[in-house]
Scaffold this active site. Structure first.
Site, short mmCIF file in Angstrom:
data_model
loop_
_atom_site.label_atom_id
_atom_site.label_comp_id
_atom_site.label_asym_id
_atom_site.label_seq_id
_atom_site.Cartn_x
_atom_site.Cartn_y
_atom_site.Cartn_z
N LYS A 1 -15.28 3.96 12.48
CA LYS A 1 -14.95 2.96 12.79
C LYS A 1 -15.37 1.61 12.95
CE LYS A 1 -10.75 1.40 14.34
NZ LYS A 1 -8.94 1.46 15.68
C1 E4P Z 1 -6.02 0.20 14.80
O1 E4P Z 1 -6.99 0.43 14.22
C2 E4P Z 1 -6.07 -0.95 16.08
O2 E4P Z 1 -6.35 0.08 17.04
C3 E4P Z 1 -4.96 -1.59 16.76
O3 E4P Z 1 -3.99 -1.28 15.88
C4 E4P Z 1 -4.87 -2.69 17.33
O4 E4P Z 1 -3.90 -2.89 18.13
P1 E4P Z 1 -3.93 -3.95 18.78
O5 E4P Z 1 -3.56 -5.41 18.72
O6 E4P Z 1 -1.49 -3.70 19.12
O7 E4P Z 1 -3.82 -3.68 20.09
#
Ligand code: E4P
Length: 218
Positions: A83
């Site tokens: 990522k």
């Molecule tokens: C995605 O890969 C992220 O980890 C996640 O969906 C972020 O979500 P949030 O805005 O609730 O922190």
């Protein structure tokens, strides 16, 4: 549509694995911090529970550091997806990794132009954060639809991974808009299968069965 669990909580991951609806897991540095465990240890546990793509995020901010971290993370298991943040350095690292056949998830996408660049760099997944857009009064679902149209217009194979999901409606609307994946917190997966009429209907069926005097099935 594929459903990923957005969590690094091993109890939640075990519960969703038992349900049989989880195609993968996404983590981020905040979720890893919340787990209270060592990053590599928790990743190894996750890959043992879910036989699908597991996103592990780099924390370096320049591409050489990202590539060095990616090398270590990718070696942990074939299911690890690297990522990367949607920055120029992240895109640069994405281009190199996709050239090497390493799967990538480009994260923190808030506009369609960013998604176009990620696809051009060969990203396996693009993660538009729809909840965080809704939080600032910008319609996150419009972003999903725009990316879907752009990717379809030009045949980009990058998968749209709807992220930052806040409620079950986000999952339904992402599916209707053609997202390939929705990554959901555990709570949202539980909300997806829950309905008061299901509970009420089942209670009525079981009561009627009891009253009928039928013999046990087994
Ligand atoms: C995605 O890969 C992220 O980890 C996640 O969906 C972020 O979500 P949030 O805005 O609730 O922190």
């Amino acid at each position: 549509m594929k459903i990923f669990l957005d969590s690094a909580d091993l109890n939640e991951i075990r519960k969703v694995a038992e349900l049989g609806v989880c195609d993968g897991v996404t983590t981020n540095p905040t979720l890893i911090a919340k787990s209270g465990q060592d990053f590599k240890t928790v990743l190894k546990e996750i890959v043992s529970l879910i036989p699908g793509p597991i996103s592990a995020e780099v924390v370096s901010t320049e591409h050489k550091g990202m590539l060095a971290e990616a090398e270590v993370l990718a070696k942990l298991n074939d299911n690890i997806v690297i990522k990367l943040p949607l920055t120029p350095e992240g895109l640069r690292a994405c281009k190199v990794l996709s050239g090497q056949g390493v799967r990538t998830n480009v994260t923190l996408c808030f506009q369609a132009g960013q998604a176009l660049l990620a696809a051009k760099c060969g990203a396996t997944y693009i993660s538009p954060f729809i909840g965080r857009l809704d939080d600032v009064s910008i319609d996150g679902m419009t972003l999903i639809r725009d990316i879907r149209t752009i990717y379809d217009n030009y045949g980009y194979e990058t998968e749209i991974l709807a992220a930052s999901i806040r409620h079950p409606r986000h999952v339904i609307d992402s599916a209707l808009a053609g997202a390939d994946v929705a990554t959901c917190p555990y709570k949202i997966i539980a909300q997806l299968y829950s309905h008061p009429l299901t509970d009420k209907g089942l209670a009525a069926f079981l009561e009627d069965w009891k009253q009928s005097g039928q013999k046990a099935i087994v």
